[in-house]
Design a protein around this motif. Sequence first.
Motif, mmCIF file in Angstrom:
data_model
loop_
_atom_site.group_PDB
_atom_site.id
_atom_site.type_symbol
_atom_site.label_atom_id
_atom_site.label_comp_id
_atom_site.label_asym_id
_atom_site.label_seq_id
_atom_site.Cartn_x
_atom_site.Cartn_y
_atom_site.Cartn_z
ATOM 1 N N LYS A 1 -4.988 -7.828 -5.423
ATOM 2 C CA LYS A 1 -5.690 -6.616 -5.006
ATOM 3 C C LYS A 1 -4.831 -5.906 -3.970
ATOM 4 O O LYS A 1 -4.329 -6.537 -3.035
ATOM 5 C CB LYS A 1 -7.049 -6.976 -4.398
ATOM 6 C CG LYS A 1 -7.791 -5.797 -3.778
ATOM 7 C CD LYS A 1 -9.061 -6.263 -3.078
ATOM 8 C CE LYS A 1 -9.749 -5.121 -2.339
ATOM 9 N NZ LYS A 1 -10.955 -5.591 -1.605
ATOM 10 N N PHE A 2 -4.651 -4.607 -4.143
ATOM 11 C CA PHE A 2 -3.840 -3.839 -3.213
ATOM 12 C C PHE A 2 -4.720 -3.053 -2.240
ATOM 13 O O PHE A 2 -5.737 -2.496 -2.631
ATOM 14 C CB PHE A 2 -2.944 -2.851 -3.966
ATOM 15 C CG PHE A 2 -1.992 -3.494 -4.937
ATOM 16 C CD1 PHE A 2 -2.206 -3.403 -6.300
ATOM 17 C CD2 PHE A 2 -0.897 -4.208 -4.477
ATOM 18 C CE1 PHE A 2 -1.343 -3.997 -7.202
ATOM 19 C CE2 PHE A 2 -0.019 -4.800 -5.367
ATOM 20 C CZ PHE A 2 -0.241 -4.703 -6.732
ATOM 21 N N VAL A 3 -4.296 -3.013 -0.996
ATOM 22 C CA VAL A 3 -4.923 -2.149 0.007
ATOM 23 C C VAL A 3 -3.869 -1.132 0.422
ATOM 24 O O VAL A 3 -2.856 -1.484 1.029
ATOM 25 C CB VAL A 3 -5.405 -2.943 1.235
ATOM 26 C CG1 VAL A 3 -5.989 -1.985 2.282
ATOM 27 C CG2 VAL A 3 -6.447 -3.975 0.827
ATOM 28 N N TYR A 4 -4.104 0.128 0.058
ATOM 29 C CA TYR A 4 -3.137 1.187 0.331
ATOM 30 C C TYR A 4 -3.533 1.982 1.574
ATOM 31 O O TYR A 4 -4.706 2.283 1.782
ATOM 32 C CB TYR A 4 -3.066 2.166 -0.847
ATOM 33 C CG TYR A 4 -2.654 1.562 -2.153
ATOM 34 C CD1 TYR A 4 -3.612 1.170 -3.098
ATOM 35 C CD2 TYR A 4 -1.316 1.386 -2.472
ATOM 36 C CE1 TYR A 4 -3.244 0.624 -4.313
ATOM 37 C CE2 TYR A 4 -0.938 0.841 -3.690
ATOM 38 C CZ TYR A 4 -1.900 0.461 -4.604
ATOM 39 O OH TYR A 4 -1.530 -0.076 -5.802
ATOM 40 N N TYR A 5 -2.525 2.344 2.363
ATOM 41 C CA TYR A 5 -2.738 3.250 3.484
ATOM 42 C C TYR A 5 -1.620 4.281 3.513
ATOM 43 O O TYR A 5 -0.468 3.980 3.166
ATOM 44 C CB TYR A 5 -2.759 2.493 4.814
ATOM 45 C CG TYR A 5 -4.023 1.700 5.063
ATOM 46 C CD1 TYR A 5 -5.277 2.293 4.952
ATOM 47 C CD2 TYR A 5 -3.955 0.355 5.417
ATOM 48 C CE1 TYR A 5 -6.436 1.566 5.183
ATOM 49 C CE2 TYR A 5 -5.106 -0.383 5.651
ATOM 50 C CZ TYR A 5 -6.349 0.229 5.530
ATOM 51 O OH TYR A 5 -7.493 -0.493 5.751
ATOM 52 N N ASP A 6 -1.958 5.477 3.947
ATOM 53 C CA ASP A 6 -0.998 6.571 4.057
ATOM 54 C C ASP A 6 -0.394 6.595 5.458
ATOM 55 O O ASP A 6 -1.079 6.906 6.433
ATOM 56 C CB ASP A 6 -1.703 7.900 3.759
ATOM 57 C CG ASP A 6 -0.780 9.107 3.881
ATOM 58 O OD1 ASP A 6 0.454 8.913 3.958
ATOM 59 O OD2 ASP A 6 -1.297 10.240 3.894
ATOM 60 N N THR A 7 0.890 6.293 5.554
ATOM 61 C CA THR A 7 1.556 6.298 6.863
ATOM 62 C C THR A 7 1.949 7.704 7.302
ATOM 63 O O THR A 7 2.368 7.898 8.446
ATOM 64 C CB THR A 7 2.832 5.441 6.824
ATOM 65 O OG1 THR A 7 3.763 6.038 5.905
ATOM 66 C CG2 THR A 7 2.521 4.009 6.392
ATOM 67 N N GLU A 8 1.864 8.664 6.384
ATOM 68 C CA GLU A 8 2.192 10.069 6.659
ATOM 69 C C GLU A 8 3.658 10.269 7.045
ATOM 70 O O GLU A 8 4.047 11.337 7.514
ATOM 71 C CB GLU A 8 1.295 10.633 7.768
ATOM 72 C CG GLU A 8 -0.193 10.520 7.481
ATOM 73 C CD GLU A 8 -1.046 10.934 8.665
ATOM 74 O OE1 GLU A 8 -0.620 11.837 9.422
ATOM 75 O OE2 GLU A 8 -2.129 10.351 8.845
ATOM 76 N N GLY A 9 4.469 9.231 6.883
ATOM 77 C CA GLY A 9 5.867 9.332 7.282
ATOM 78 C C GLY A 9 6.050 9.309 8.788
ATOM 79 O O GLY A 9 7.102 9.697 9.302
ATOM 80 N N LYS A 10 5.038 8.809 9.512
ATOM 81 C CA LYS A 10 5.062 8.815 10.979
ATOM 82 C C LYS A 10 5.111 7.378 11.506
ATOM 83 O O LYS A 10 4.244 6.564 11.178
ATOM 84 C CB LYS A 10 3.825 9.524 11.521
ATOM 85 C CG LYS A 10 3.707 10.978 11.080
ATOM 86 C CD LYS A 10 2.402 11.597 11.555
ATOM 87 C CE LYS A 10 2.279 13.043 11.099
ATOM 88 N NZ LYS A 10 0.980 13.643 11.504
ATOM 89 N N PRO A 11 6.100 7.056 12.334
ATOM 90 C CA PRO A 11 6.236 5.693 12.847
ATOM 91 C C PRO A 11 4.991 5.167 13.554
ATOM 92 O O PRO A 11 4.603 4.009 13.361
ATOM 93 C CB PRO A 11 7.418 5.800 13.817
ATOM 94 C CG PRO A 11 8.229 6.932 13.280
ATOM 95 C CD PRO A 11 7.223 7.915 12.761
ATOM 96 N N ASP A 12 4.341 6.002 14.377
ATOM 97 C CA ASP A 12 3.169 5.525 15.113
ATOM 98 C C ASP A 12 2.011 5.213 14.170
ATOM 99 O O ASP A 12 1.269 4.239 14.374
ATOM 100 C CB ASP A 12 2.739 6.542 16.172
ATOM 101 C CG ASP A 12 2.405 7.910 15.593
ATOM 102 O OD1 ASP A 12 2.993 8.285 14.556
ATOM 103 O OD2 ASP A 12 1.550 8.608 16.173
ATOM 104 N N VAL A 13 1.867 6.014 13.121
ATOM 105 C CA VAL A 13 0.816 5.757 12.134
ATOM 106 C C VAL A 13 1.135 4.485 11.355
ATOM 107 O O VAL A 13 0.250 3.665 11.085
ATOM 108 C CB VAL A 13 0.657 6.954 11.170
ATOM 109 C CG1 VAL A 13 -0.377 6.644 10.092
ATOM 110 C CG2 VAL A 13 0.258 8.209 11.943
#
Length: 375
Positions: A65-77
């Motif tokens: 099962k995959f859990v995806y998150y959007d990092t937005e291309g930002k190191p802090d995120v």
Amino acid sequence: MTVLASACMALALASGAMAAEPIVIGVPVIFTGPGAFVGEAEKNTLEMLGEELNGKGGVEGRPVKFVYYDTEGKPDVAVRLFKRLIEKDKVTAILGPTASWEAGPVKPIAEKEKMPTIMLASARAIVDPVARWVFKTPAEDRIVVGRLLAHLKASGLTQIALASSQDGFGDGGRKEVLEQAAEHGIKVVFDERYTMEDADLTPMLNKIKKTEARAVVNWSSSRAPIVFAMNYKQVGLALPHFQSHAFLAKTFLDATGANAEGIMAAGQKFEGGRLLPDADPQKKIITEYQAAYKAKWGKDANQFGAGAYDAFKILVAALRKAGTDPEKLRAAIEETRGYVGIGGVYSYSPSDHGGLTRDSVVMYRVSGGGWQLLK
């Protein structure tokens, strides 16, 4: 027992197996902004592979099962979401992040939390120095730069202008060019950096025109290579033009159109898979993946999805061998030897968590609107 009863029992056993506790894999990648096409390809690839694996019973009866998150291309995120995957989602392993500038801040977290992690970014700093819990699949900039500089020397282009973006990816490539140039007989006569937000690079390119450079190398990713390529033609630069391996995607060719004609780059074999000799063990894997992706999603695959493909295959092989115990899983990943993937033939070791050699990298040139292999 009747055939029908046997079939029902088999179905029940299969259903029971897939009802087992899933193996949760975290995937923090870029889904928004200029790099969204990268995360999309990575997710599409993992969904395709996960569906296939689960349809065959998963890993020892356990689905993934995959859990995806959007990092937005930002190191802090990326840092925040990486921690969330570990602390809240209780993942077994992490595939990602996507970008080199995200990977740097995340690396010590993976190490501290003892989280088996295969990153989908290429900077050498991800695996040098080696961190016990961190691996990667894209060819590192050290290998790609070495192949590019060897080509420049062989072509007699020994004086170059170097442009690079001010981020983890650009800084890593620039560092490698400056460190390796002398051993390849290359002199860097111009060296300037810019931000990925710069929308006009013509002033810098006009300065390059006044130097003794015989070729130009640009090292950047996201939308920066597009701006560079468009401005390159606008100022009338006629010098041989080389981009980093990040440029090796149809997205960039579509965005730059005729302005990309003649651009060269060193990179992994994915884009030239169909042109490889039949004896190359990667050809079959590359072309089958490209065909499966196109059939599933109705669009072309790219090298970023290919990196996720190899990371997933390596992880699944390690899970089959060692199970989900973190230390045993980490050790099993590190024991990967001779895995023939899309990106190359991977062999990790305690001193090498990149797993690839320069043999995995070839030279390309844009010709007729597509990438062609250079001999």
